[in-house]
Design a protein around this motif. Structure first.
Motif, PDB file in Angstrom:
ATOM      1  N   THR A  67      46.465  41.345  39.599  1.00 17.48           N
ATOM      2  CA  THR A  67      45.268  41.411  38.770  1.00 17.48           C
ATOM      3  C   THR A  67      45.508  40.806  37.389  1.00 17.48           C
ATOM      4  O   THR A  67      44.582  40.262  36.779  1.00 17.48           O
ATOM      5  N   GLN A 103      39.395  50.671  40.295  1.00 16.64           N
ATOM      6  CA  GLN A 103      38.925  50.637  38.911  1.00 16.64           C
ATOM      7  C   GLN A 103      39.851  51.445  38.008  1.00 16.64           C
ATOM      8  O   GLN A 103      40.116  51.054  36.861  1.00 16.64           O
ATOM      9  N   LEU A 119      42.671  49.250  37.083  1.00 15.58           N
ATOM     10  CA  LEU A 119      42.303  48.242  36.088  1.00 15.58           C
ATOM     11  C   LEU A 119      42.200  48.847  34.695  1.00 15.58           C
ATOM     12  O   LEU A 119      42.619  48.227  33.701  1.00 15.58           O
ATOM     13  N   GLU A 120      41.663  50.049  34.607  1.00 12.10           N
ATOM     14  CA  GLU A 120      41.546  50.703  33.306  1.00 12.10           C
ATOM     15  C   GLU A 120      42.920  51.027  32.733  1.00 12.10           C
ATOM     16  O   GLU A 120      43.144  50.916  31.515  1.00 12.10           O
ATOM     17  N   TYR A 133      39.626  42.333  32.529  1.00 15.50           N
ATOM     18  CA  TYR A 133      39.798  42.301  33.980  1.00 15.50           C
ATOM     19  C   TYR A 133      38.466  42.192  34.723  1.00 15.50           C
ATOM     20  O   TYR A 133      38.352  42.621  35.870  1.00 15.50           O
ATOM     21  N   LYS A 134      37.471  41.576  34.089  1.00 14.09           N
ATOM     22  CA  LYS A 134      36.148  41.461  34.710  1.00 14.09           C
ATOM     23  C   LYS A 134      36.176  40.643  35.999  1.00 14.09           C
ATOM     24  O   LYS A 134      35.331  40.835  36.878  1.00 14.09           O
ATOM     25  N   THR A 141      37.633  42.814  39.570  1.00 11.34           N
ATOM     26  CA  THR A 141      36.992  44.037  40.039  1.00 11.34           C
ATOM     27  C   THR A 141      37.042  44.153  41.565  1.00 11.34           C
ATOM     28  O   THR A 141      37.270  43.183  42.287  1.00 11.34           O
TER      29      THR A 141
END
Length: 345
Positions: free
Chosen positions: A100, A315, A318-319, A329-330, A333
């Motif tokens: 990612t 998610q 990613l957070e 990181y749009k 997703t």
């Protein structure tokens, strides 16, 4: 920080060299007529067990008319992505954040299988444990607080191991500046450094630091796999990535790849005796059986049914990354990156 274009150019140049210099490939599969798949992996440890079992038992991919050529990059996650971007490999099996991060830098990648939840653990030396005055069985918050001031190692900033260590400390109001941290990715060096008092502890993959238990020089302090940190129980930890263009060009093959990984996980979880024996004989024939059994018992629960994860868990990962790196990181997703078969409900 390098720009996206420079990072991708560097990866593309490095990838060809990676495959040429580090390839310890094993071609396994049923026939010359099958689709040939080149897989780069950051490891062949139990944390990457589905692929390891598939190497030991070619029928797993072979049943889907696939032969696999595996390149073990011995812990070098960046080289795995480099091999993928340079087209030196069709797949890269690596810690989820490594992929990612590459996507955030501009790489066009898809996740074709998500293999495990958390599979790491923190060991500290027996001496450090005694000096802390805290029991290995104490509430986890007490064990985390005891890490303050210790000399700890794990993989480089931005990796899954690093982010796990950072977030573990944050759970009790500590940060990476509250420990003495340095990057180290060599397991024998970790073990000997702990034994000889050069560091106080290390966070790494389940089973890797097991020799410290055998001679009682180390203590298993925190285990993410056994659920010591509630918040980490469902984090997607190891993922298989492919280039988006390659996924789009090979939809049937991608479905068969995912199904093969899912079958490997099913066997690891539901046929533990057979799977454990095959895996150990192939990759770790000389490892002490008790240490192997200990590692296998812990990691078995971490394998994700169906080689898939949920949107909530993805998610959350990613957070966690964003808090550690500050990147956007749009483009990474759940809906954009995971193929439908890898999306659990």
């Amino acid at each position: 920080m390098l720009s996206s274009s420079n990072w991708l150019q560097r990866s593309a140049r490095a990838g060809a060299l990676v495959i040429a210099a580090l390839c310890t490939a094993a071609m396994v599969g049923p026939s010359a007529a099958a689709d040939k798949l080149r897989i780069a992996t950051a490891s062949t440890s139990l944390a990457h067990g589905p692929l390891g079992l598939a190497v030991a038992d070619p029928s797993i991919f072979g049943a889907k008319d696939i032969t696999i050529e595996v390149t073990d990059l011995r812990g070098n996650s960046a080289n795995c992505i480099a091999a993928l971007l340079s087209k030196g490999a069709d797949l890269c099996q690596v810690g989820t954040p490594t992929g990612t991060d590459a996507i955030a830098e501009g790489a066009k990648l898809k996740a074709v299988a998500v293999l495990t939840g958390p599979i790491n653990e923190l060991f500290i030396s027996a001496k450090a444990a005694a000096a802390s005055g805290v029991s290995p069985d104490a509430p986890v918050e007490q064990r985390i607080k005891a890490l303050k001031g210790m000399r700890l190692v794990t993989s480089a900033p931005g990796t899954a191991h690093y982010l796990t260590l950072m977030s573990t400390l944050q759970k009790v109001g500590l940060s990476m500046s509250d420990i003495s941290f340095r990057t180290l990715g060599d397991v024998p060096a970790m073990i000997e450094s702990i034994r000889n008092g050069q560091i106080d502890g290390a966070l790494w993959t389940i089973g890797s630091l097991g020799p410290l238990l055998k001679d009682k020089s180390g203590v298993r302090w925190i285990s993410m796999a056994r659920g010591d940190i509630d918040e980490f129980k469902t984090l997607p930890y190891v993922t298989v990535y492919a280039r988006t263009e390659w996924v789009d060009a090979n939809p049937d093959l991608v479905q068969r790849i995912h199904a093969s990984y899912a079958e490997a996980i099913r066997r690891l979880k539901n046929e533990p005796e057979k799977s454990s024996k095959l895996f150990k004989e192939k990759f770790f024939p000389d490892l002490d059986q008790a240490l192997w059994d200990d590692g296998y018992a812990q990691v078995r629960a971490a394998y994700l049914d169906g080689a898939a994860t949920t949107a909530k868990s993805w998610q959350q990962g990613l957070e966690l990354q964003k808090a550690g790196t500050g990147k956007d990181y749009k483009d990474a997703t759940f809906e954009k990156v995971l193929i439908p078969a890898a999306q659990a409900k």
